[in-house]
Design a protein around this motif. Structure first.
Motif, PDB file in Angstrom:
ATOM      1  N   GLN A  41      16.459  -7.058  -1.931  1.00  0.00           N
ATOM      2  CA  GLN A  41      17.629  -7.410  -2.744  1.00  0.00           C
ATOM      3  C   GLN A  41      18.868  -7.566  -1.866  1.00  0.00           C
ATOM      4  N   TRP A  42      19.041  -6.689  -0.895  1.00  0.00           N
ATOM      5  CA  TRP A  42      20.191  -6.807   0.000  1.00  0.00           C
ATOM      6  C   TRP A  42      20.039  -7.998   0.935  1.00  0.00           C
ATOM      7  N   VAL A  45      21.340 -10.941  -0.900  1.00  0.00           N
ATOM      8  CA  VAL A  45      22.807 -10.955  -0.911  1.00  0.00           C
ATOM      9  C   VAL A  45      23.350 -11.450   0.432  1.00  0.00           C
ATOM     10  N   VAL A  77      24.780 -14.543  -4.377  1.00  0.00           N
ATOM     11  CA  VAL A  77      25.392 -13.215  -4.246  1.00  0.00           C
ATOM     12  C   VAL A  77      25.582 -12.586  -5.629  1.00  0.00           C
ATOM     13  N   GLY A  78      26.084 -13.358  -6.563  1.00  0.00           N
ATOM     14  CA  GLY A  78      26.296 -12.832  -7.911  1.00  0.00           C
ATOM     15  C   GLY A  78      25.015 -12.365  -8.571  1.00  0.00           C
ATOM     16  N   GLY A  80      22.197 -11.726  -7.062  1.00  0.00           N
ATOM     17  CA  GLY A  80      21.565 -10.691  -6.241  1.00  0.00           C
ATOM     18  C   GLY A  80      22.136  -9.312  -6.498  1.00  0.00           C
ATOM     19  N   ILE A  81      23.392  -9.263  -6.913  1.00  0.00           N
ATOM     20  CA  ILE A  81      24.013  -7.974  -7.208  1.00  0.00           C
ATOM     21  C   ILE A  81      23.851  -7.605  -8.679  1.00  0.00           C
ATOM     22  N   ILE A  82      23.997  -8.564  -9.576  1.00  0.00           N
ATOM     23  CA  ILE A  82      23.998  -8.265 -11.012  1.00  0.00           C
ATOM     24  C   ILE A  82      22.593  -8.032 -11.562  1.00  0.00           C
ATOM     25  N   GLY A  85      20.716  -4.635 -11.083  1.00  0.00           N
ATOM     26  CA  GLY A  85      21.357  -3.499 -11.728  1.00  0.00           C
ATOM     27  C   GLY A  85      21.142  -3.430 -13.225  1.00  0.00           C
TER      28      GLY A  85
END
Length: 91
Positions: A41-42, A45, A77-78, A80-82, A85
């Motif tokens: 996941q990182w 990002v 990026v959006g 990958g972060i949202i 979670g």
């Protein structure tokens, strides 16, 4: 991966950057489907950040390449972060 031939980039570094980054995103996305693969996941990002920064580093001369990389980088990026979670996505 389809942007360079579609928009006809003139900078070879941008062409290879987009193709390699697209392949890496495919691999990291597949790895991120498995539970407890936080590194994948990182990596997604960081690949999105690279797409966002690459046109400035390689002096992209065409607006289509610049805008495409900015848009895709921001979305990667959006998401990958949202998405990781969200509760109930990975079970």
């Amino acid at each position: 991966m389809a942007s360079p031939p579609t928009f006809g980039y003139q900078v070879p570094a941008m062409v290879w950057s987009d193709i390699i980054c697209g392949l890496l995103l495919l691999v990291f996305s597949y790895a991120a489907l498995k539970p407890y693969k936080l590194w994948a996941q990182w990596a997604i990002v960081f690949a999105g950040v690279w797409l966002f920064v690459a046109p400035m580093l390689f002096w992209a001369k065409q607006g289509a390449g610049l805008q495409t990389d900015f848009l895709i980088g921001t979305l990667v990026v959006g998401f990958g972060i949202i998405i990781p979670g969200q509760p109930g996505i990975k079970t």
